[in-house]
Design a protein around this motif. Structure first.
Motif, PDB file in Angstrom:
ATOM      1  N   GLY A   1     -24.463   3.743  22.811  1.00  0.00           N
ATOM      2  CA  GLY A   1     -24.446   2.320  23.055  1.00  0.00           C
ATOM      3  C   GLY A   1     -24.363   1.591  21.725  1.00  0.00           C
ATOM      4  N   PRO A   2     -23.794   0.379  21.792  1.00  0.00           N
ATOM      5  CA  PRO A   2     -23.364  -0.296  23.004  1.00  0.00           C
ATOM      6  C   PRO A   2     -21.989   0.161  23.490  1.00  0.00           C
ATOM      7  CG  PRO A   2     -22.942  -1.692  21.110  1.00  0.00           C
ATOM      8  CD  PRO A   2     -23.646  -0.472  20.590  1.00  0.00           C
ATOM      9  N   SER A   3     -21.725  -0.165  24.759  1.00  0.00           N
ATOM     10  CA  SER A   3     -20.386  -0.109  25.334  1.00  0.00           C
ATOM     11  C   SER A   3     -19.940  -1.562  25.475  1.00  0.00           C
ATOM     12  CB  SER A   3     -20.403   0.579  26.701  1.00  0.00           C
ATOM     13  OG  SER A   3     -20.998   1.860  26.621  1.00  0.00           O
ATOM     14  N   ILE A   4     -18.832  -1.923  24.843  1.00  0.00           N
ATOM     15  CA  ILE A   4     -18.453  -3.328  24.704  1.00  0.00           C
ATOM     16  C   ILE A   4     -17.132  -3.576  25.413  1.00  0.00           C
ATOM     17  CG2 ILE A   4     -17.986  -5.191  23.072  1.00  0.00           C
ATOM     18  CD1 ILE A   4     -19.534  -3.568  20.969  1.00  0.00           C
ATOM     19  N   ALA A   5     -17.096  -4.579  26.295  1.00  0.00           N
ATOM     20  CA  ALA A   5     -15.887  -4.926  27.045  1.00  0.00           C
ATOM     21  C   ALA A   5     -15.152  -6.078  26.358  1.00  0.00           C
ATOM     22  CB  ALA A   5     -16.245  -5.318  28.471  1.00  0.00           C
ATOM     23  N   GLN A   6     -13.849  -5.962  26.263  1.00  0.00           N
ATOM     24  CA  GLN A   6     -13.012  -7.039  25.716  1.00  0.00           C
ATOM     25  C   GLN A   6     -13.158  -8.294  26.572  1.00  0.00           C
ATOM     26  OE1 GLN A   6      -8.866  -6.277  26.213  1.00  0.00           O
ATOM     27  NE2 GLN A   6      -8.187  -7.960  24.920  1.00  0.00           N
ATOM     28  N   PRO A   7     -13.264  -9.485  25.970  1.00  0.00           N
ATOM     29  CA  PRO A   7     -13.298 -10.717  26.769  1.00  0.00           C
ATOM     30  C   PRO A   7     -12.108 -10.799  27.724  1.00  0.00           C
ATOM     31  CG  PRO A   7     -13.878 -11.205  24.502  1.00  0.00           C
ATOM     32  CD  PRO A   7     -13.428  -9.762  24.525  1.00  0.00           C
ATOM     33  N   GLY A   8     -12.384 -11.149  28.969  1.00  0.00           N
ATOM     34  CA  GLY A   8     -11.337 -11.289  29.969  1.00  0.00           C
ATOM     35  C   GLY A   8     -10.959  -9.999  30.668  1.00  0.00           C
ATOM     36  N   HIS A   9     -11.586  -8.879  30.278  1.00  0.00           N
ATOM     37  CA  HIS A   9     -11.241  -7.582  30.866  1.00  0.00           C
ATOM     38  C   HIS A   9     -12.532  -6.819  31.177  1.00  0.00           C
ATOM     39  CE1 HIS A   9      -6.893  -7.773  29.852  1.00  0.00           C
ATOM     40  NE2 HIS A   9      -7.338  -8.520  28.856  1.00  0.00           N
ATOM     41  N   SER A  10     -12.887  -6.738  32.442  1.00  0.00           N
ATOM     42  CA  SER A  10     -14.061  -5.958  32.818  1.00  0.00           C
ATOM     43  C   SER A  10     -13.844  -4.488  32.484  1.00  0.00           C
ATOM     44  CB  SER A  10     -14.352  -6.103  34.311  1.00  0.00           C
ATOM     45  OG  SER A  10     -14.741  -7.429  34.620  1.00  0.00           O
ATOM     46  N   MET A  11     -14.924  -3.820  32.141  1.00  0.00           N
ATOM     47  CA  MET A  11     -14.872  -2.400  31.788  1.00  0.00           C
ATOM     48  C   MET A  11     -15.694  -1.588  32.786  1.00  0.00           C
ATOM     49  SD  MET A  11     -15.770  -0.520  28.175  1.00  0.00           S
ATOM     50  CE  MET A  11     -17.482  -1.017  28.111  1.00  0.00           C
ATOM     51  N   TYR A  12     -15.110  -0.509  33.263  1.00  0.00           N
ATOM     52  CA  TYR A  12     -15.770   0.445  34.149  1.00  0.00           C
ATOM     53  C   TYR A  12     -16.005   1.727  33.388  1.00  0.00           C
ATOM     54  CZ  TYR A  12     -15.832   4.249  37.667  1.00  0.00           C
ATOM     55  OH  TYR A  12     -16.133   5.366  38.406  1.00  0.00           O
ATOM     56  N   TYR A  13     -17.185   2.323  33.594  1.00  0.00           N
ATOM     57  CA  TYR A  13     -17.317   3.713  33.167  1.00  0.00           C
ATOM     58  C   TYR A  13     -18.136   4.502  34.173  1.00  0.00           C
ATOM     59  CZ  TYR A  13     -21.494   1.869  30.631  1.00  0.00           C
ATOM     60  OH  TYR A  13     -22.650   1.233  30.266  1.00  0.00           O
ATOM     61  N   LEU A  14     -17.730   5.753  34.304  1.00  0.00           N
ATOM     62  CA  LEU A  14     -18.404   6.738  35.131  1.00  0.00           C
ATOM     63  C   LEU A  14     -19.197   7.630  34.200  1.00  0.00           C
ATOM     64  CD1 LEU A  14     -18.783   8.275  37.868  1.00  0.00           C
ATOM     65  CD2 LEU A  14     -16.712   9.563  37.271  1.00  0.00           C
ATOM     66  N   ASN A  15     -20.507   7.697  34.404  1.00  0.00           N
ATOM     67  CA  ASN A  15     -21.377   8.577  33.622  1.00  0.00           C
ATOM     68  C   ASN A  15     -21.647   9.851  34.406  1.00  0.00           C
ATOM     69  OD1 ASN A  15     -23.277   5.752  32.474  1.00  0.00           O
ATOM     70  ND2 ASN A  15     -21.821   6.922  31.296  1.00  0.00           N
ATOM     71  N   VAL A  16     -21.417  10.995  33.766  1.00  0.00           N
ATOM     72  CA  VAL A  16     -21.718  12.296  34.371  1.00  0.00           C
ATOM     73  C   VAL A  16     -22.717  12.997  33.459  1.00  0.00           C
ATOM     74  CG1 VAL A  16     -20.793  14.486  35.193  1.00  0.00           C
ATOM     75  CG2 VAL A  16     -19.391  12.412  35.322  1.00  0.00           C
ATOM     76  N   MET A  17     -23.873  13.344  34.007  1.00  0.00           N
ATOM     77  CA  MET A  17     -24.956  13.921  33.203  1.00  0.00           C
ATOM     78  C   MET A  17     -25.541  15.158  33.877  1.00  0.00           C
ATOM     79  SD  MET A  17     -26.964  10.392  32.220  1.00  0.00           S
ATOM     80  CE  MET A  17     -26.526   9.536  33.748  1.00  0.00           C
ATOM     81  N   ALA A  18     -25.955  16.101  33.041  1.00  0.00           N
ATOM     82  CA  ALA A  18     -26.699  17.268  33.499  1.00  0.00           C
ATOM     83  C   ALA A  18     -27.285  17.939  32.267  1.00  0.00           C
ATOM     84  CB  ALA A  18     -25.807  18.247  34.258  1.00  0.00           C
ATOM     85  N   GLY A  19     -28.323  18.752  32.477  1.00  0.00           N
ATOM     86  CA  GLY A  19     -28.947  19.415  31.341  1.00  0.00           C
ATOM     87  C   GLY A  19     -29.752  20.627  31.760  1.00  0.00           C
ATOM     88  N   PRO A  20     -30.364  21.283  30.790  1.00  0.00           N
ATOM     89  CA  PRO A  20     -31.045  22.553  31.048  1.00  0.00           C
ATOM     90  C   PRO A  20     -32.485  22.420  31.510  1.00  0.00           C
ATOM     91  CG  PRO A  20     -31.089  22.078  28.706  1.00  0.00           C
ATOM     92  CD  PRO A  20     -30.295  20.961  29.354  1.00  0.00           C
TER      93      PRO A  20
END
Length: 282
Positions: free
Chosen positions: A244-263
């Protein structure tokens, strides 16, 4: 950095004849988390074996039928369960329903109208039943405020949907806003405070010329460090570090898919915020 792979994965960098995105533990240089994106033409289908991983089939655009065979390779089709994903026009149109497929199964995805589908996966131990996740039951969280406001769709968070290892959510960041803020990490197992989780960020940006930025900074000597301009179809790998941060350009929404796993022995999302960036945050 000491990582054996590049952590910024531009669109097409892992593309194969079967997948537009194909990130597995070997490619990422870690042990659990995977992401694939399959694109189907109208009337197309795709079949894969889950092997030692659990998977969630999620619409990025379009609907499909998902068949899960509880007995891989059984030619008489005994043990096949069928689900219908209604899907959505795009990731910006709202939440989607989804299907969970267990390890040691075979999955077929078929779409009459065509579409794009994410396969979020994690190596696991337990074999849970195949299940359908209805869109109306997806918990939607409005997180942050002001220029840090964003929407989190907790369709398979640790609290919302049972998996063995996999944790996966979607985030919509309005144009001009910051998300994944304050910077946080989950690269150590500290009971009650932090869980060790590998993480993939997969991005889509609203609009043909939109972009955003993703930052990952080291939490230890030689740790992960990324500052990337991201566009639709790009991914960023987070094996460790403050992200972080994840920053979106003005006028353009940003989508992200988070995939997590661990031991770790428990499937939990416990994080530690960066101490230098929490004062005054709302």
């Amino acid at each position: 950095m000491t990582h054996k792979t590049e952590l910024y994965v531009p669109k097409g960098a892992t593309a194969t004849a079967r997948y537009a995105v194909d990130i597995d533990p070997e490619r990422a240089g870690w042990t659990h988390s995977s992401l694939r994106v399959v694109e189907l033409e109208p009337g197309g289908s795709h079949t894969f074996a889950t092997e030692d991983s659990e998977w969630i089939v999620l619409s990025l655009g379009g609907g499909c039928t998902v068949q899960v065979s509880e007995e891989p390779g059984n030619s008489d089709r005994v043990g096949i369960t069928e689900f219908q994903i209604l899907g959505r026009e795009s990731v910006f149109a709202g939440v989607s329903d989804f299907v969970y497929a267990p390890r040691d199964a075979r999955v077929q995805i078929a779409s009459g109208a065509g579409g794009r589908f994410a396969l979020a996966g994690a190596k696991c131990e337990r074999r849970l039943p195949a299940r359908y996740g209805p869109a109306p039951e997806v918990p939607v969280e409005e997180r942050g405020s002001g220029t840090c406001a964003r929407q989190v769709r907790n369709f398979a968070s640790a609290d919302a949907f049972e998996c063995d290892k996999l944790i996966t959510v979607e985030v919509i960041t309005p144009g001009g806003n910051w998300s994944s803020y304050p910077p946080h990490k989950h690269d150590e197992n500290r009971p009650g405070e932090e869980t060790e989780l590998e993480e993939i960020y997969y991005f889509e940006i609203d609009g043909p010329h939109g972009f955003g930025y993703q930052r990952v900074s080291p939490s230890r000597e030689g740790g992960a460090e990324v500052l990337a301009e991201v566009r639709s179809g790009d991914a960023v790998l987070v094996p460790d570090g403050w992200h972080g941060p994840s920053i979106a350009q003005p006028g353009h929404s940003m989508y992200y898919l988070n995939v997590m796993a661990g031991p770790g022995p428990e499937r939990k999302w416990q994080i530690c915020f960066h101490p230098d960036h929490t004062e005054g945050y709302r």
